[in-house]
Design an enzyme around this catalytic site. Structure first.
Site, PDB file in Angstrom:
ATOM      1  CE  LYS A  52      -0.220   3.288 -16.350  1.00 37.95           C
ATOM      2  NZ  LYS A  52      -0.657   1.991 -15.823  1.00 37.95           N
ATOM      3  CD  GLN A  96      -2.202   0.801 -12.709  1.00 36.65           C
ATOM      4  OE1 GLN A  96      -2.269   1.498 -13.711  1.00 36.65           O
ATOM      5  NE2 GLN A  96      -1.087   0.203 -12.340  1.00 36.65           N
ATOM      6  CG  ASP A 119      -1.530  -3.105 -19.573  1.00 37.65           C
ATOM      7  OD1 ASP A 119      -0.577  -2.316 -19.757  1.00 37.65           O
ATOM      8  OD2 ASP A 119      -2.086  -3.263 -18.475  1.00 37.65           O
TER       9      ASP A 119
END
Ligand code: NAP
Length: 282
Positions: A52, A96, A119
């Site tokens: 990422k 994460q 997200d």
């Protein structure tokens, strides 16, 4: 059969995003910023975060990774998120997953500002998606959506079967299919006859986590099949779809690896840029 090339489409999307970031930089003299919080040292999480960070830098985003040991207490993480919520150079925040057991996932998700929730898991963004309002959409379903639209721009009236109902994948994808005027069936572990449900579908999206669950004789001829699954097996990484069998009947199919996976990161970058753009308006 059309092999849906997620790597190629991800590269194209990232190139578009790179140009968009360059344009934003020239116009506003600043670039979108993505901050990822990584807790613990799980190997897959470390790889995802590294990828990422690398991809974010490649498209010109300001990218930062904050690491904590898995012994960190919840308050420290929530305080850091609050700090990032106020930081104008941070457009998107991602923590994460999975988290260590002593850290409450829901507390973390709800502490991230919905305006920086790249997200798309904050309840406000979940509500925005189901109401058809603007907001962040979870990255993997968004990637599936792009792949699907490229193969079939007009999904109106198609019978779509979503296998799996997680917040991260199944539920969000089902909303996107509904917005495209598909007739959507959401299936899960308690579904009575999954094979029957699949056999009537024009579009199947599988996000289950069971290697090669979906067989060739479950799939209608010329169906489009999107395989989200990533399963480690003795024979390497496989999806939730039996590729060899389904590729003989489907009109189009995503491979694993090289299908949905590469699109997920590209969509994370897209979400970061969208958060940045919305912050300029608000
Ligand atoms: P999850 O939270 O474990 O959800 C799995 C879903 O599958 C649940 O809704 C479960 O039903 C359903 N299910 C389980 N067994 C089933 C069965 N026999 N028949 C029908 N449905 C069944 O998983 P997830 O986070 O959505 O991830 C799914 C897969 O996608 C995993 O392999 C994961 O590694 C992969 N993934 C890939 C990407 C990517 O970028 N490509 C991103 C995220 C995840 P219940 O709700 O009834 O339990």
């Amino acid at each position: 059969m059309i092999l849906i090339d997620g790597k190629k489409q991800s590269a194209e999307l990232r190139e578009e995003l790179k140009q968009e970031v360059e344009g934003l930089k020239q116009k506003h003299n600043k670039v979108p910023g993505l901050t990822v919080i990584l807790i613990g040292d799980l190997a897959p999480s470390q790889i995802y975060v590294r990828n990422k960070e690398k991809s974010a830098k490649q498209v010109g985003l300001k990218s930062e990774v904050i690491k904590y040991p898995d012994t960190v207490d919840e308050k420290t993480v929530l305080n850091k998120i609050e700090e990032l919520n106020k930081d104008e150079t941070v457009s998107g925040i991602l923590v994460q997953l999975p988290l260590p057991k002593h850290i409450n996932k829901q507390h973390v998700i709800e502490t991230i500002s919905p305006h920086k929730d790249v997200d798309g898991l904050h309840p406000m963004n979940v509500g925005n998606l189901s109401s058809g309002y603007q907001g962040s959409i979870p990255c993997t379903p968004l990637g599936c959506y792009y792949l699907l639209k490229k193969i079939e721009p007009n999904l109106t009236g198609k019978k779509a079967v979503m296998i799996g109902r997680s917040n991260l994948n199944g539920k969000a994808m089902a909303q996107l299919l509904l917005q495209e005027d598909c007739t959507v069936t959401i299936t899960h572990s308690k579904t009575k006859d999954l094979q029957h449900e699949c056999s009537e579908a024009d579009v199947i999206v599988a996000a289950v986590g069971i290697p090669e669950l979906i067989k060739g004789d479950w799939v209608k001829k010329d169906a489009i099949v999107i395989d989200v699954g990533i399963n480690k097996t003795e024979n390497g990484i496989v999806g939730d779809v039996n590729f060899e069998e389904v590729s003989k009947v489907a009109k189009a199919l995503t491979p694993v690896p090289g299908g949905v996976g590469p699109m997920t990161i590209a969509c994370l970058l897209k979400n970061t840029i969208e958060c940045f753009k919305r912050s300029l308006i608000n």
